[in-house]
Design an enzyme around this catalytic site. Structure first.
Site, PDB file in Angstrom:
ATOM      1  N   SER A 250      -9.410   1.249   3.249  1.00 51.63           N
ATOM      2  CA  SER A 250      -8.483   2.119   2.014  1.00 51.63           C
ATOM      3  C   SER A 250      -7.416   1.298   1.347  1.00 51.63           C
ATOM      4  O   SER A 250      -6.932   1.884   0.505  1.00 51.63           O
ATOM      5  CB  SER A 250      -7.808   3.329   2.988  1.00 51.63           C
TER       6      SER A 250
ATOM      7  N   LYS B 152       0.850  -1.181  -0.144  1.00 51.14           N
ATOM      8  CA  LYS B 152       0.160  -0.023  -0.028  1.00 51.14           C
ATOM      9  C   LYS B 152       0.713   1.297   0.224  1.00 51.14           C
ATOM     10  O   LYS B 152       1.992   1.316   0.722  1.00 51.14           O
ATOM     11  CB  LYS B 152      -0.951  -0.141   1.190  1.00 51.14           C
TER      12      LYS B 152
ATOM     13  N   SER C  85      -9.636  -0.651   7.245  1.00 53.32           N
ATOM     14  CA  SER C  85      -8.945  -0.494   5.913  1.00 53.32           C
ATOM     15  C   SER C  85      -8.270  -2.042   5.392  1.00 53.32           C
ATOM     16  O   SER C  85      -8.087  -1.720   4.129  1.00 53.32           O
ATOM     17  CB  SER C  85      -8.060   0.544   5.904  1.00 53.32           C
TER      18      SER C  85
END
Length: 510
Positions: free
Chosen positions: A127, A53, A151
């Protein structure tokens, strides 16, 4: 590794990636792993491909956190990613995300909304959206994300993956762009629970560069009990679910009972109330402390919803923040009492699976609702494992999350494994070996003394004098309590096995 690039081309999902490494560099890393294996190194993640990420640093690759103007090139790699590489994993690239880790749909990014891996008109969840979809499309084996409010868990649920949100501090957050520094966790997405657990085990352990990092405690439980007791929300606590998700959760509860788990409904409204403190209370000031001053400069690629949420927190006062910290302390104590006598809490991971257009029409309301069953977890210092179970009637993925107190991560993983009928893997690289015989074997009358301490079965063994036993892994503190509970003529002694090993074991005194 070449297969990963081929799959990227075939999938045609450019929104998944923010930075993709050159193929030659990735192949060079893979060749180095092969050399290490040839030299005799034991590499538990040898050749596994990883997506990181893009709020987590990888040296020489830009870190954007989903905002072009924020981008920088770190000199060092985040300790969690370094540990994956040390274990033989190869990083493919940096993935898209809800900007600054703020959002649960995967749509708040100037690099594009990340579409769901199975149904492109639905959201991917955020996310950690890009990491989840990269795994779900078969491009990578492991996705690394961060999880402050859900997330990792939500995108895992919406893409049919396993998601592990470990205990706070278990995986250091060195090299992670903070969202709420006190409540951020690095987590794992994978198609396989054992692989996800291995990745957690590799990354876990304190690091001096992260003052919030924590070790496994000496008395950590390394296995769930044979008949685990699960709390589930009473009917009134499930009002946020859509009808399809309500039906799917009821089906998952029936499956849990069929799998031999004991289930009991309780009122979890105290947990749901605590969840509101993350965004509706003063705790959101931590988000402003992280990137608020940067967003005050009005960068061109700032997502308007993200900027509104974070910059509004500059108005939080010190007394309000102190009051919410006190409310959190009280909520933690209440949560501990609420789950006393249970091994875990079984929850629907999220409330619904919205379309991209629905989120576009209501970006704040839907994201807020999707965090109903995830937002409280880090605030209350709990761990969670998300596993895919039977899909909804419409055929979309549906997952449940097993929530446990801090450092009971292994129990959550074991229960998740039972729900999906697979192996769980070992998250904690700690503990000692214990050999048992006779009445302490599984299925025998004294085995409860082994089980109650969270000991984990490893293998069957034979001693040099021909006795059959079983080898368990147990915490050092658990071994001490086990030894203290034994009565003559039993004691913990050193035992020789027929394969030449020497282990600690409980056996009769001659």
């Amino acid at each position: 590794m070449t297969a990963a690039y081929r799959t990227i081309t075939e999938a045609d999902r450019p929104e998944v990636w923010i930075t993709l490494r050159e193929q030659a560099d990735v192949l060079a890393d893979a060749a180095a792993v092969e050399e290490r294996l040839a030299a005799g190194e034991r590499l538990p993640l040898a050749g596994r491909v990883v997506a990181v990420k893009d709020n987590i640093d990888v040296a020489r690759l830009p870190t954007t956190a989903g905002c072009r103007e924020f981008a920088y090139r770190p000199a060092a790699t985040a300790v969690a990613v370094d540990r994956l590489r040390d274990a033989g994993a190869v990083v493919l690239g940096k993935t898209n995300l809800d900007q600054f880790g703020c959002g649960l749909a995967g749509t708040r990014s100037p690099y594009g909304a990340v579409r769901n891996s199975r149904c492109p008109d639905l959201v991917s969840g955020g996310s950690s959206s890009g990491s989840a979809v990269a795994v779900a499309l078969g491009i990578v084996d492991i996705g690394i994300g961060t999880d402050t409010a859900g997330s990792v868990r939500v995108p895992a649920a919406l893409n049919g993956l396993v998601g592990i949100k470990p205990t706070l501090g278990l995986i250091p957050t060195h090299g992670v762009v903070p969202a709420c520094a006190s409540y951020d966790a690095v987590g794992v997405l994978a198609a396989d629970l054992t692989l996800a657990a291995t990745a957690v085990a590799v990354m876990a352990g304190p690091d001096p560069r992260d003052p919030r990092s924590r070790p496994w405690p000496a008395d950590v439980r390394l296995a769930a009990p044979g008949v685990a007791r699960l709390a589930i929300p009473e009917a009134a606590n499930l009002a946020a679910l859509t009808p399809a998700y309500r039906d799917a959760f009821e089906q998952s509860v029936r499956a849990a009972v069929a799998a031999g788990l004991h289930v009991e409904a309780i009122d979890i409204s105290a947990l749901l109330d605590a969840a509101l403190l993350l965004y509706d209370g003063a705790i959101v000031a931590e988000r402003y402390a992280a990137v608020g001053e940067f967003l005050d400069t009005a960068p061109a690629s700032a997502d308007p919803v993200v900027a509104w949420i974070i910059t509004a927190a500059r108005e939080v006062t010190g007394p309000a923040f102190a009051a919410d910290l006190d409310a959190l302390a009280r909520a933690r104590a209440q949560a501990a009492g609420l789950l006393d006598g249970f091994d875990a809490l079984l929850l629907p991971t999220t409330t619904e699976h919205p379309t991209l257009s629905e989120v576009g029409a209501d970006p704040v309301g839907i994201s807020r609702r999707m965090g109903t069953y995830t937002n409280f977890c880090n605030l209350l210092d709990m761990a969670a494992v998300t596993v895919p179970v039977a899909p909804t009637a419409a055929g979309t993925p549906f997952s449940v999350t097993i929530v446990v107190p801090a450092f009971h991560d292994q129990i959550a993983a074991d229960i998740g494994a039972r729900l999906i009928g697979t192996a769980s893997g070992l998250l904690a690289r700690t503990g000692v070996e214990l050999a048992v015989f006779g009445a302490h074997l599984r299925g025998q009358p004294l085995h409860w003394q082994v089980e109650q301490l969270g000991a984990r079965f490893a293998e069957q063994i034979w001693t040099t004098d021909g006795r059959r036993g079983e080898l368990f892994r147990i915490s050092e503190a658990g071994l001490g309590r086990f030894a203290a509970a034994l009565t003559a003529p039993m004691a913990v002694t050193t035992i020789e096995l027929e394969d030449g090993r020497t282990v600690t074991g409980a056996t009769a005194i001659a």
